[in-house]
Design an enzyme around this catalytic site. Structure first.
Site, PDB file in Angstrom:
ATOM      1  N   THR A 303       2.923  -0.201   1.062  1.00  0.00           N
ATOM      2  CA  THR A 303       3.039   1.224   0.767  1.00  0.00           C
ATOM      3  C   THR A 303       3.792   1.429  -0.543  1.00  0.00           C
ATOM      4  O   THR A 303       4.419   0.509  -1.080  1.00  0.00           O
ATOM      5  CB  THR A 303       3.827   1.976   1.862  1.00  0.00           C
ATOM      6  OG1 THR A 303       5.220   1.672   1.733  1.00  0.00           O
ATOM      7  CG2 THR A 303       3.328   1.629   3.243  1.00  0.00           C
ATOM      8  N   ASP A 304       3.771   2.651  -1.037  1.00  0.00           N
ATOM      9  CA  ASP A 304       4.703   3.046  -2.074  1.00  0.00           C
ATOM     10  C   ASP A 304       5.983   3.526  -1.384  1.00  0.00           C
ATOM     11  O   ASP A 304       6.073   3.581  -0.157  1.00  0.00           O
ATOM     12  CB  ASP A 304       4.079   4.126  -2.961  1.00  0.00           C
ATOM     13  CG  ASP A 304       4.664   4.136  -4.369  1.00  0.00           C
ATOM     14  OD1 ASP A 304       5.802   3.659  -4.549  1.00  0.00           O
ATOM     15  OD2 ASP A 304       3.990   4.633  -5.291  1.00  0.00           O
ATOM     16  N   TRP A 305       6.949   3.913  -2.180  1.00  0.00           N
ATOM     17  CA  TRP A 305       8.322   4.214  -1.744  1.00  0.00           C
ATOM     18  C   TRP A 305       8.346   5.321  -0.675  1.00  0.00           C
ATOM     19  O   TRP A 305       8.020   6.467  -0.944  1.00  0.00           O
ATOM     20  CB  TRP A 305       9.117   4.642  -2.954  1.00  0.00           C
ATOM     21  CG  TRP A 305      10.584   4.807  -2.792  1.00  0.00           C
ATOM     22  CD1 TRP A 305      11.232   5.914  -2.330  1.00  0.00           C
ATOM     23  CD2 TRP A 305      11.598   3.867  -3.143  1.00  0.00           C
ATOM     24  NE1 TRP A 305      12.592   5.720  -2.364  1.00  0.00           N
ATOM     25  CE2 TRP A 305      12.850   4.474  -2.860  1.00  0.00           C
ATOM     26  CE3 TRP A 305      11.586   2.565  -3.656  1.00  0.00           C
ATOM     27  CZ2 TRP A 305      14.066   3.820  -3.089  1.00  0.00           C
ATOM     28  CZ3 TRP A 305      12.789   1.924  -3.890  1.00  0.00           C
ATOM     29  CH2 TRP A 305      14.019   2.540  -3.600  1.00  0.00           C
ATOM     30  N   GLY A 306       8.722   4.959   0.554  1.00  0.00           N
ATOM     31  CA  GLY A 306       8.936   5.932   1.615  1.00  0.00           C
ATOM     32  C   GLY A 306       7.706   6.685   2.072  1.00  0.00           C
ATOM     33  O   GLY A 306       7.820   7.760   2.685  1.00  0.00           O
ATOM     34  N   ASP A 307       6.521   6.138   1.838  1.00  0.00           N
ATOM     35  CA  ASP A 307       5.326   6.947   2.065  1.00  0.00           C
ATOM     36  C   ASP A 307       4.861   7.017   3.508  1.00  0.00           C
ATOM     37  O   ASP A 307       4.047   7.884   3.842  1.00  0.00           O
ATOM     38  CB  ASP A 307       4.191   6.472   1.160  1.00  0.00           C
ATOM     39  CG  ASP A 307       4.240   7.154  -0.192  1.00  0.00           C
ATOM     40  OD1 ASP A 307       4.670   8.324  -0.233  1.00  0.00           O
ATOM     41  OD2 ASP A 307       3.863   6.547  -1.204  1.00  0.00           O
TER      42      ASP A 307
END
Length: 760
Positions: A303-307
């Site tokens: 994932t990307d950051w906190g997604d």
């Protein structure tokens, strides 16, 4: 092409298969010994600040010290298998990285001795390593049109990433960058699918090696991002909704990712936004059906950051974190870039498996991919590399490659009455907010996320002002800012800085070097509401023009800010993009004639904020109507078109020839053209071939780039280039979302020459 260090190339297909089989066996053996909690931990990734001593998990004390208590929780209790990023959003020396990651690997392995995999965004050099070699940002790299140079840059970045004890690089960005409003266009290779695909392939090979042997201590695993359709939001702002047909998704956005996957990329990061109302992190059709089943991708999906949290906190397709985790993992996510609060992800995923809402087979699938990557990187045998084994780190050899890339990226957009190059005997005023800033030369993702810490690390390099002073002597250079940037609360503002003094100084100069553009930004902090260059910078340029002195405008910006309000008053215009630490030196060499500029625009440079059509626009976007009843400035009318870029010499194109004017879709078409340097200076030229499908069942694009090659010619020298085109150059995605070649009339164009042919 070689950099002087060893590349491990087996060339032995049988050996490669044997090694793959061994890794598969090791993974399955290890998997059979793991508890559910250990498996889930492998799917979790947290940022470095979480496991260092500090007032909380969001920041660290300096100097950075690992926190034994937090590591016991992260690695001991929750079995987390991956760490990313830096501490305090700040670059570290290779020695610091070695100490930090050595400590992580000692504690993080757990009972089964599984090494931790560390990842970082090394996007134009090793972002968070002090002393690393910084290249132009991707948008400037694309302007070089020099694939050999870009591959070499990727090799150097891989070398220096490993010198930082890090084996995993979240790069390259293969998003299409067709919208100049978007704040991350400078992280892309521009608006063209073919150019992005060609660069993506060589960069993956530069990072991973020609045989993708990432166990080599000089290679890293690449991570393609952000799959898929990220940078075309309706608003033009970061992480806001995209509405996109599947036909357009496949025609424009998929080709670069497919090419890089075929080139062997080991991992991929997911689009943080929504497409047609569905968050991509929860879209099974994209993450599994398209990426896995159709494209055959076998690597790790992160994932990307906190997604995953965003699925309920922002996007509201999940009622709580637990449901968000279920949706993302079932859609096809292998690893969650949690960032800070790892407990909810791990606890919820364990519970979901026990409740039967996430199958154990899905967990085993994800974990096997993560373990495979760790084996492929050689981490089980050697969990970290040592900076002492990398004598070329930050070397003159590497710096020369960065300088050369910057020099070839600079794009000459205007040279009225051959005002450039300037005489080295000229007295010049250097002015503007970007004239004396290393920060603006580098942009975001430079020593810190937003680039605000560049000046702490880049003092030894030359700003544009310093490079000009070095070139012609300080006595011939006057510097008055005129406009500067300052911090106002949380935001950077512009202010008039001795503007009247600068206007008076211009009257005493032979020429003015006006350095305008943007301060650093990326992602949401880079959102804007007006594509015009700022009112203050625009006004300053207009006032300088009234002095009557020749003005050389240097555009140091991450996206094409509109300058049509004052462009006519500029005698020379150079697009520098974000050229990196050696951008000042390269610009000075171009301005004073030691380098002949050869960059080509990787996007259309718009003339107005509501005139954002790409070069491959549809015919209906550029219409001919009765004069006097139509606003021609509202037609397709870019300030400069994709592929534009002047030189200090002249290149003449002739003898465009096709191997056939009639062929079948499966035939290869050879296209040859002669290029002559008709001027009196040696120069480099990017020769670009475009194909137009003149009639099709879907309105065809006006033209599409299908081949390019950069060459160097001495004065009077000629060269004939031959391009080989296969059916991919004639194909498009039809209404049924199938890639097809339809019979009919086509046209090839190179350098203003055109020739038609038919496909039967």
């Amino acid at each position: 092409m070689a950099l002087g260090f060893v590349f491990f190339l087996s060339g032995d297909v049988a050996f490669a298969q044997q090694n793959k089989n061994k890794i598969d066996q090791n993974v399955q053996s290890l998997l059979s010994k793991m508890t559910l909690e250990e498996k889930v931990g492998q799917m979790a990734q947290v940022t470095l600040d979480v496991i260092t001593k500090g007032k909380d998990r969001f920041s660290s004390y300096e100097p950075v010290v690992l926190d034994d208590k937090m590591m016991a929780d992260v690695f001991g209790k929750y079995k987390v298998g991956s760490i990313l990023n830096t501490a305090n959003n700040r670059a570290r020396t290779p020695q610091e990285w070695y100490g930090i990651i050595s400590g992580i690997q000692k504690v993080g392995k757990g009972r089964l001795k599984i090494p931790v995999i560390y990842g970082v965004d090394a996007i134009h050099g090793v972002t968070y390593t002090a002393g690393a070699t910084f290249f132009p940002q991707q948008i400037g790299q694309a302007a070089t049109r020099n694939l050999e140079l870009l591959k070499k840059g990727a090799q150097i970045t891989a070398y220096e990433t490993r010198a930082s004890s890090i084996p995993w690089n979240f790069s390259p960005v293969l998003d299409l960058g067709p919208d100049p409003r978007f704040p991350r266009i400078w992280e892309t290779y521009g608006e063209d699918p073919f150019l992005t695909a060609e660069i993506g392939k060589v960069v993956v090979k530069g990072y991973e090696g020609d045989d993708n042997n990432v166990s080599s201590p000089f290679h890293v695993a690449s991570c393609l991002k952000h799959f898929l359709g990220y940078q075309v939001s309706v608003s033009g702002k970061d992480r806001t909704p995209v509405y996109l047909s599947e036909q357009a998704l496949r025609e424009y956005h998929l080709p670069a990712f497919k090419a890089a996957i075929d080139a062997g990329a080991h991992s991929i990061m997911i689009n943080s936004g929504l497409i047609n109302g569905v968050p991509v992190h929860a879209d099974y059709s994209i993450l599994t059906k398209l990426l896995r089943d159709e494209l055959g991708f076998k690597g790790v999906v992160v994932t990307d950051w906190g997604d995953i949290e965003n699925l309920y906190q922002r996007d509201r397709v999940a009622k709580d974190n637990k449901e968000a985790v279920m949706m993302a993992i079932n859609a096809g996510i292998d690893m969650s870039m949690i960032a800070y609060k790892y407990e909810p992800f791990c606890d919820d995923l364990v519970a979901l498996v026990k409740e039967g809402k996430v199958k154990m087979s899905r967990i085993d699938e994800a974990v096997s991919r993560i373990l495979t990557l760790k084996y492929q990187l050689g981490l089980f045998d050697k969990p970290l590399t040592n900076y002492k084994d990398y004598p070329k780190f930050g070397s003159k050899e590497f710096e020369q490659a960065a300088y050369q890339t910057a020099a070839e990226s600079i794009t000459l957009l205007k040279n009225h009455n051959s005002v450039l190059p300037l005489s080295k005997g000229a007295k010049v005023l250097v002015t503007g907010p970007n004239a004396n800033s290393m920060r603006t030369l580098n942009g975001g993702w430079s020593y810190s996320w937003q680039g605000e810490k560049v000046e702490d690390f880049a003092a030894k390099y030359n700003t544009i002002l310093e490079a000009v002073q070095n070139k012609i002597g300080k006595m011939q250079v006057n510097f008055v800012p005129g406009v500067s940037y300052k911090m106002d609360g949380k935001y950077f503002e512009e202010y008039a800085d001795r503007m009247e003094e600068a206007l008076q100084a211009a009257k005493n100069a032979d020429a003015v070097i006006l350095c305008l553009g943007e301060n650093t930004y990326t992602e949401t902090p880079g959102n804007l509401s007006d594509l015009y260059l700022s009112e203050l910078q625009t006004s300053y340029a207009q006032q300088l023009a009234q002095t009557g002195k020749p003005i050389i405008l240097v555009l140091n910006e991450g996206r094409p800010r509109v300058i049509s309000k004052f462009e006519p008053a500029m005698q020379g215009i150079l697009m520098a993009y974000l050229p990196g630490n050696f951008g000042g030196d390269a610009l000075a060499d171009v301005i004073f004639g030691d380098v002949n500029p050869s960059g080509k625009l990787p996007f259309n440079y718009p003339k107005f904020p509501n005139s954002l059509a790409n070069y491959y626009h549809k015919p209906s976007e550029s219409r001919s109507v009765v004069e006097g009843v139509y606003n021609y400035d509202a037609d397709y009318n870019p300030q400069w078109e994709f592929g534009f870029g002047l030189s200090y010499t002249t290149f003449a194109y002739s003898n465009l020839k096709l191997s056939s004017n009639s062929l079948s879709a499966d035939d290869e078409l050879s296209v040859s053209v002669e290029i002559k340097n008709a001027g009196n200076r040696t120069g480099k030229e990017a020769v670009e071939l475009y194909v137009s499908d003149l009639y099709a069942s879907i309105t065809p694009d006006v033209k599409r780039l299908r081949a390019f090659e950069k060459i160097e010619l001495k004065p009077g020298e000629s060269r004939t280039l031959t391009f080989k085109l296969d059916k991919s150059a004639f194909a498009f995605v039809n209404r049924e979302n199938q890639t097809v070649v339809e019979p009919g009339e086509f046209e090839v164009s190179i350098g203003g020459l055109k020739e038609k042919f038919n496909i039967k």
